[in-house]
Design a protein around this motif. Structure first.
Motif, PDB file in Angstrom:
ATOM      1  N   ARG A   1     -14.422 -72.810   0.963  1.00  0.00           N
ATOM      2  CA  ARG A   1     -14.521 -71.474   1.544  1.00  0.00           C
ATOM      3  C   ARG A   1     -13.993 -70.414   0.588  1.00  0.00           C
ATOM      4  NH1 ARG A   1     -11.688 -68.765   6.648  1.00  0.00           N
ATOM      5  NH2 ARG A   1     -13.141 -67.041   6.817  1.00  0.00           N
ATOM      6  N   GLY A   2     -14.841 -69.483   0.250  1.00  0.00           N
ATOM      7  CA  GLY A   2     -14.451 -68.384  -0.620  1.00  0.00           C
ATOM      8  C   GLY A   2     -14.573 -68.665  -2.101  1.00  0.00           C
ATOM      9  N   ALA A   3     -14.927 -69.897  -2.469  1.00  0.00           N
ATOM     10  CA  ALA A   3     -15.043 -70.230  -3.890  1.00  0.00           C
ATOM     11  C   ALA A   3     -16.042 -69.290  -4.563  1.00  0.00           C
ATOM     12  CB  ALA A   3     -15.465 -71.680  -4.068  1.00  0.00           C
ATOM     13  N   THR A   4     -15.618 -68.701  -5.670  1.00  0.00           N
ATOM     14  CA  THR A   4     -16.407 -67.681  -6.345  1.00  0.00           C
ATOM     15  C   THR A   4     -16.295 -67.839  -7.857  1.00  0.00           C
ATOM     16  OG1 THR A   4     -15.885 -66.142  -4.552  1.00  0.00           O
ATOM     17  CG2 THR A   4     -16.723 -65.173  -6.580  1.00  0.00           C
TER      18      THR A   4
ATOM     19  N   VAL B   1     -13.568 -70.321 -11.906  1.00  0.00           N
ATOM     20  CA  VAL B   1     -13.853 -70.342 -10.474  1.00  0.00           C
ATOM     21  C   VAL B   1     -12.538 -70.078  -9.757  1.00  0.00           C
ATOM     22  CG1 VAL B   1     -14.606 -71.742  -8.503  1.00  0.00           C
ATOM     23  CG2 VAL B   1     -15.771 -71.968 -10.706  1.00  0.00           C
ATOM     24  N   ILE B   2     -12.588 -69.227  -8.734  1.00  0.00           N
ATOM     25  CA  ILE B   2     -11.405 -68.936  -7.925  1.00  0.00           C
ATOM     26  C   ILE B   2     -11.698 -69.331  -6.489  1.00  0.00           C
ATOM     27  CG2 ILE B   2     -12.094 -66.541  -7.455  1.00  0.00           C
ATOM     28  CD1 ILE B   2      -9.060 -65.817  -7.679  1.00  0.00           C
ATOM     29  N   ASN B   3     -10.698 -69.880  -5.818  1.00  0.00           N
ATOM     30  CA  ASN B   3     -10.837 -70.132  -4.389  1.00  0.00           C
ATOM     31  C   ASN B   3      -9.465 -70.115  -3.731  1.00  0.00           C
ATOM     32  OD1 ASN B   3      -9.895 -72.759  -5.045  1.00  0.00           O
ATOM     33  ND2 ASN B   3     -11.231 -73.714  -3.558  1.00  0.00           N
ATOM     34  N   ARG B   4      -9.450 -70.404  -2.448  1.00  0.00           N
ATOM     35  CA  ARG B   4      -8.218 -70.383  -1.662  1.00  0.00           C
ATOM     36  C   ARG B   4      -7.336 -71.556  -2.055  1.00  0.00           C
ATOM     37  NH1 ARG B   4      -9.284 -67.974   3.802  1.00  0.00           N
ATOM     38  NH2 ARG B   4     -11.203 -66.838   3.520  1.00  0.00           N
ATOM     39  N   GLY B   5      -6.033 -71.293  -2.109  1.00  0.00           N
ATOM     40  CA  GLY B   5      -5.074 -72.367  -2.309  1.00  0.00           C
ATOM     41  C   GLY B   5      -4.669 -72.921  -0.957  1.00  0.00           C
ATOM     42  N   LEU B   6      -3.782 -73.883  -0.967  1.00  0.00           N
ATOM     43  CA  LEU B   6      -3.367 -74.528   0.274  1.00  0.00           C
ATOM     44  C   LEU B   6      -2.263 -73.765   0.995  1.00  0.00           C
ATOM     45  CD1 LEU B   6      -3.378 -78.215  -0.992  1.00  0.00           C
ATOM     46  CD2 LEU B   6      -5.191 -76.991   0.224  1.00  0.00           C
ATOM     47  N   GLU B   7      -1.585 -72.847   0.318  1.00  0.00           N
ATOM     48  CA  GLU B   7      -0.457 -72.120   0.916  1.00  0.00           C
ATOM     49  C   GLU B   7      -0.556 -70.618   0.686  1.00  0.00           C
ATOM     50  OE1 GLU B   7       1.342 -74.336  -1.719  1.00  0.00           O
ATOM     51  OE2 GLU B   7       1.831 -76.034  -0.456  1.00  0.00           O
ATOM     52  N   SER B   8      -1.502 -69.962   1.277  1.00  0.00           N
ATOM     53  CA  SER B   8      -1.633 -68.500   1.209  1.00  0.00           C
ATOM     54  C   SER B   8      -1.566 -67.956  -0.213  1.00  0.00           C
ATOM     55  CB  SER B   8      -0.572 -67.819   2.081  1.00  0.00           C
ATOM     56  OG  SER B   8      -0.760 -68.177   3.424  1.00  0.00           O
ATOM     57  N   HIS B   9      -2.232 -68.614  -1.104  1.00  0.00           N
ATOM     58  CA  HIS B   9      -2.369 -68.131  -2.472  1.00  0.00           C
ATOM     59  C   HIS B   9      -3.789 -68.472  -2.926  1.00  0.00           C
ATOM     60  CE1 HIS B   9      -1.385 -72.370  -3.128  1.00  0.00           C
ATOM     61  NE2 HIS B   9      -1.878 -72.252  -4.345  1.00  0.00           N
ATOM     62  N   LEU B  10      -4.125 -68.068  -4.129  1.00  0.00           N
ATOM     63  CA  LEU B  10      -5.436 -68.363  -4.688  1.00  0.00           C
ATOM     64  C   LEU B  10      -5.264 -69.291  -5.880  1.00  0.00           C
ATOM     65  CD1 LEU B  10      -6.835 -64.719  -4.657  1.00  0.00           C
ATOM     66  CD2 LEU B  10      -7.057 -66.476  -2.882  1.00  0.00           C
TER      67      LEU B  10
ATOM     68  N   LEU C   1     -12.944 -59.754 -11.544  1.00  0.00           N
ATOM     69  CA  LEU C   1     -12.983 -59.116 -10.229  1.00  0.00           C
ATOM     70  C   LEU C   1     -12.728 -60.178  -9.175  1.00  0.00           C
ATOM     71  CD1 LEU C   1     -13.594 -56.692  -8.367  1.00  0.00           C
ATOM     72  CD2 LEU C   1     -16.001 -57.397  -8.447  1.00  0.00           C
ATOM     73  N   ILE C   2     -11.632 -60.008  -8.428  1.00  0.00           N
ATOM     74  CA  ILE C   2     -11.286 -60.967  -7.377  1.00  0.00           C
ATOM     75  C   ILE C   2     -11.879 -60.458  -6.063  1.00  0.00           C
ATOM     76  CG2 ILE C   2      -9.411 -62.108  -6.151  1.00  0.00           C
ATOM     77  CD1 ILE C   2      -7.694 -61.731  -8.664  1.00  0.00           C
ATOM     78  N   PRO C   3     -12.649 -61.295  -5.378  1.00  0.00           N
ATOM     79  CA  PRO C   3     -13.288 -60.867  -4.130  1.00  0.00           C
ATOM     80  C   PRO C   3     -12.266 -60.398  -3.095  1.00  0.00           C
ATOM     81  CG  PRO C   3     -14.219 -62.937  -4.865  1.00  0.00           C
ATOM     82  CD  PRO C   3     -13.027 -62.662  -5.739  1.00  0.00           C
ATOM     83  N   LYS C   4     -12.640 -59.355  -2.374  1.00  0.00           N
ATOM     84  CA  LYS C   4     -11.756 -58.761  -1.373  1.00  0.00           C
ATOM     85  C   LYS C   4     -11.313 -59.775  -0.320  1.00  0.00           C
ATOM     86  CE  LYS C   4     -11.286 -54.874   1.720  1.00  0.00           C
ATOM     87  NZ  LYS C   4     -11.815 -53.638   2.220  1.00  0.00           N
ATOM     88  N   SER C   5     -12.226 -60.632   0.123  1.00  0.00           N
ATOM     89  CA  SER C   5     -11.873 -61.621   1.149  1.00  0.00           C
ATOM     90  C   SER C   5     -10.769 -62.556   0.668  1.00  0.00           C
ATOM     91  CB  SER C   5     -13.096 -62.427   1.582  1.00  0.00           C
ATOM     92  OG  SER C   5     -13.613 -63.156   0.482  1.00  0.00           O
ATOM     93  N   LEU C   6     -10.782 -62.899  -0.603  1.00  0.00           N
ATOM     94  CA  LEU C   6      -9.734 -63.765  -1.140  1.00  0.00           C
ATOM     95  C   LEU C   6      -8.412 -63.017  -1.279  1.00  0.00           C
ATOM     96  CD1 LEU C   6     -11.662 -65.856  -3.822  1.00  0.00           C
ATOM     97  CD2 LEU C   6     -10.995 -66.519  -1.504  1.00  0.00           C
ATOM     98  N   LEU C   7      -8.486 -61.755  -1.686  1.00  0.00           N
ATOM     99  CA  LEU C   7      -7.268 -60.950  -1.769  1.00  0.00           C
ATOM    100  C   LEU C   7      -6.613 -60.824  -0.398  1.00  0.00           C
ATOM    101  CD1 LEU C   7      -8.449 -58.098  -4.166  1.00  0.00           C
ATOM    102  CD2 LEU C   7      -6.929 -60.020  -4.715  1.00  0.00           C
ATOM    103  N   GLU C   8      -7.433 -60.637   0.630  1.00  0.00           N
ATOM    104  CA  GLU C   8      -6.903 -60.540   1.993  1.00  0.00           C
ATOM    105  C   GLU C   8      -6.281 -61.858   2.438  1.00  0.00           C
ATOM    106  OE1 GLU C   8     -10.283 -59.173   4.214  1.00  0.00           O
ATOM    107  OE2 GLU C   8     -10.041 -57.104   3.509  1.00  0.00           O
ATOM    108  N   TYR C   9      -6.933 -62.978   2.140  1.00  0.00           N
ATOM    109  CA  TYR C   9      -6.409 -64.292   2.503  1.00  0.00           C
ATOM    110  C   TYR C   9      -4.997 -64.502   1.942  1.00  0.00           C
ATOM    111  CZ  TYR C   9      -5.548 -69.300   2.082  1.00  0.00           C
ATOM    112  OH  TYR C   9      -4.966 -70.530   2.123  1.00  0.00           O
TER     113      TYR C   9
END
Length: 154
Positions: free
Chosen positions: A80-83, A37-46, A94-102
């Motif tokens: 948010r964004g967990a995939t 599972v991938i999601n947003r980190g706390l400091e502009s990372h995944l 495959l990393i979702p585009k929205s997460l790459l942008e984040y």
């Protein structure tokens, strides 16, 4: 659960896919069966979690009092964004585009082991953290770890 070890530099292809490095894949033998599972980190990372670790975190979050606004806000932001990620036949995810942008990731990434999870950073952002390290690491170590073995008298 075992802790991950190592830093790995990777490149994304044009579709946002990344090959999971062999050295990291060996540390997650259950990845093909259980997934990630991938999601947003706390400091502009995944952050990538093995499925078992993600489920443990979800169990902890489910115990929180969602009648409290701060709790609801935190859970929403954390989720948010967990995939779910799964490996394809070429060991790519495959990393979702929205997460790459984040995380401002566009090409090169660094996978940095952090105990039971893997941080995913844009290489430039990751490298910039270490440019002015100097004596800061020694001071930080003293502040964070210095009291670890001191006995507290009460």
């Amino acid at each position: 659960m075992a802790h991950f070890l190592g830093e790995f530099e990777c490149k994304l292809d044009a579709k946002g896919r990344m090959v999971l490095p062999a050295g990291l894949k060996k540390q997650i033998p259950e990845v093909e069966r259980e997934g990630l599972v991938i999601n947003r980190g706390l400091e502009s990372h995944l952050v990538i979690y093995p499925r078992r670790e993600w489920d443990r975190i979800m169990e902890e979050l489910s115990k929180l009092n969602t009648f409290e606004r701060k709790t609801r806000d935190f859970v929403r932001k954390f989720m948010r964004g967990a995939t779910e990620l799964s490996l394809d036949s070429a060991n790519r995810v495959l990393i979702p585009k929205s997460l790459l942008e984040y995380a401002s990731i566009d090409g090169e990434v660094v996978l940095a082991s952090q105990f039971n999870k893997i941080e995913v950073w844009a290489k430039e952002t990751y490298d910039a953290q270490w440019e002015d390290e100097g004596d800061d690491f020694a001071s930080l170590a003293e502040e964070v770890m210095g009291n670890l073995n001191r006995r507290v008298d009460g």
